[in-house]
Scaffold this active site. Sequence first.
Site, PDB file in Angstrom:
ATOM      1  N   PHE A 182     -14.007   3.429   4.216  1.00 29.62           N
ATOM      2  CA  PHE A 182     -13.143   2.556   3.434  1.00 29.62           C
ATOM      3  C   PHE A 182     -12.679   3.361   2.229  1.00 29.62           C
ATOM      4  CE2 PHE A 182     -11.900  -0.581   0.315  1.00 29.62           C
ATOM      5  CZ  PHE A 182     -11.053  -1.364   1.082  1.00 29.62           C
ATOM      6  N   VAL A 183     -11.357   3.476   2.062  1.00 28.35           N
ATOM      7  CA  VAL A 183     -10.813   4.303   0.984  1.00 28.35           C
ATOM      8  C   VAL A 183      -9.912   3.486   0.059  1.00 28.35           C
ATOM      9  CG1 VAL A 183     -10.954   6.533   2.161  1.00 28.35           C
ATOM     10  CG2 VAL A 183      -8.964   5.078   2.549  1.00 28.35           C
ATOM     11  N   GLY A 204       0.761  -1.250   0.000  1.00 29.90           N
ATOM     12  CA  GLY A 204       0.000   0.000   0.000  1.00 29.90           C
ATOM     13  C   GLY A 204       0.788   1.295   0.000  1.00 29.90           C
ATOM     14  N   ARG A 243      -5.172   0.640  -6.659  1.00 29.38           N
ATOM     15  CA  ARG A 243      -3.930   1.199  -6.115  1.00 29.38           C
ATOM     16  C   ARG A 243      -3.323   2.276  -7.004  1.00 29.38           C
ATOM     17  NH1 ARG A 243      -2.216  -2.258  -2.013  1.00 29.38           N
ATOM     18  NH2 ARG A 243      -2.698  -4.461  -2.311  1.00 29.38           N
ATOM     19  N   ASP A 290      -5.216   1.610  10.756  1.00 28.50           N
ATOM     20  CA  ASP A 290      -6.651   1.403  10.967  1.00 28.50           C
ATOM     21  C   ASP A 290      -6.836   0.911  12.408  1.00 28.50           C
ATOM     22  OD1 ASP A 290      -9.329   0.926  10.539  1.00 28.50           O
ATOM     23  OD2 ASP A 290      -9.064  -0.753   9.198  1.00 28.50           O
TER      24      ASP A 290
HETATM   25  P1  IMP Z   1      -4.593  -2.308  10.668  1.00 29.32           P
HETATM   26  O1  IMP Z   1      -3.683  -3.467  10.991  1.00 29.32           O
HETATM   27  O2  IMP Z   1      -6.018  -2.604  11.085  1.00 29.32           O
HETATM   28  O3  IMP Z   1      -4.103  -0.990  11.227  1.00 29.32           O
HETATM   29  O4  IMP Z   1      -4.690  -2.198   9.099  1.00 29.32           O
HETATM   30  C1  IMP Z   1      -3.655  -1.710   8.344  1.00 29.32           C
HETATM   31  C2  IMP Z   1      -3.752  -2.225   6.926  1.00 29.32           C
HETATM   32  O5  IMP Z   1      -5.103  -2.473   6.522  1.00 29.32           O
HETATM   33  C3  IMP Z   1      -3.245  -1.172   5.991  1.00 29.32           C
HETATM   34  O6  IMP Z   1      -1.862  -1.296   5.785  1.00 29.32           O
HETATM   35  C4  IMP Z   1      -4.063  -1.412   4.726  1.00 29.32           C
HETATM   36  O7  IMP Z   1      -3.403  -2.346   3.908  1.00 29.32           O
HETATM   37  C5  IMP Z   1      -5.354  -2.015   5.209  1.00 29.32           C
HETATM   38  N1  IMP Z   1      -6.458  -1.024   5.267  1.00 29.32           N
HETATM   39  C6  IMP Z   1      -7.013  -0.461   6.361  1.00 29.32           C
HETATM   40  N2  IMP Z   1      -8.002   0.394   6.051  1.00 29.32           N
HETATM   41  C7  IMP Z   1      -8.084   0.383   4.693  1.00 29.32           C
HETATM   42  C8  IMP Z   1      -8.910   1.101   3.748  1.00 29.32           C
HETATM   43  O8  IMP Z   1      -9.777   1.939   4.076  1.00 29.32           O
HETATM   44  N3  IMP Z   1      -8.682   0.802   2.440  1.00 29.32           N
HETATM   45  C9  IMP Z   1      -7.745  -0.082   2.012  1.00 29.32           C
HETATM   46  N4  IMP Z   1      -6.958  -0.753   2.865  1.00 29.32           N
HETATM   47  C10 IMP Z   1      -7.108  -0.526   4.194  1.00 29.32           C
END
Ligand code: IMP
Length: 179
Positions: A156-157, A48, A169, A107
Site C-alpha cells: 500500500f503506497v 490520484g 497526496r 491494482d
Molecule cells: P483498482 O480498480 O483495484 O485497479 O484500483 C485502482 C484505484 O485504487 C487507484 O486509482 C487508486 O485510487 C486506488 N489504489 C490502489 N492501490 C492503492 C495504493 O496502494 N494506495 C493508494 N490508492 C490505491
Amino acid sequence: MQTIQLKDKRFQLYLSESEIQSRIKEITNELLKKFKNKKPVFIVVLRGAFMFASDLLKQYNSACEIEFVKLTSYEGMLSSGKINIELGLNEARIKGRDIIILEDIVDSGLTMLFFKQYLETLQPQSVSLVSFLFKPENLEHDIAIDITGFSIPNLFVIGYGLDYDGEGRNFPAVYQLAQ
Ligand code: IMP
C-alpha cells in the site's frame, strides 16, 4: 523525508522524487514519439493522477487536449469493488480521437476495465493507458497497460497523488506502509 505519519499509519520512502522525475521524462519522450503529428486527448483520472499528469504534461511540448474524469472506488485502504463516475467527460471530444488515459495506479484492474469499456462506447480512434504505478500481483482483470511508470509489489503506497483516507497526496515522492 524518510518517513511520514498519516493518521494511525507510518509510511517509509519507496520511490524518490528524482527516480520519479527521470522516469516521467522517459515516458513523455515515448509518448511524443508515438503521437508525433497527432493531437491526442489526455484524460486525467482524478484524483490520484493529478500530480503525475501535471509533471508529464508540462513536458509534453506538442499539441494536445486535456480532459478530466473523476472515478472513485477506494474506501480507506480497500477497494469498495464499485466504481463511480463523479465527474464526467466532455463526451463530444472523444469520438474519433486518440485517447491517452493517465492513471495513478492499476491494482485489481477493475477501475480501468470499467473505464475503458465506457470509453469504447464513445467511439475513440484509439485508447492508450499510461499508469504511473502497477501492482501485477494483484491484477484480477484483463487490462492492457501501454506504459507503466513503475511495477511494484503488493504494497500500500501513498504520495505523489495517492492517498490514505484522504491524506498524503501532496508529497513529491512515493511512500510504502512501514512494517
Ligand atoms: P483498482 O480498480 O483495484 O485497479 O484500483 C485502482 C484505484 O485504487 C487507484 O486509482 C487508486 O485510487 C486506488 N489504489 C490502489 N492501490 C492503492 C495504493 O496502494 N494506495 C493508494 N490508492 C490505491
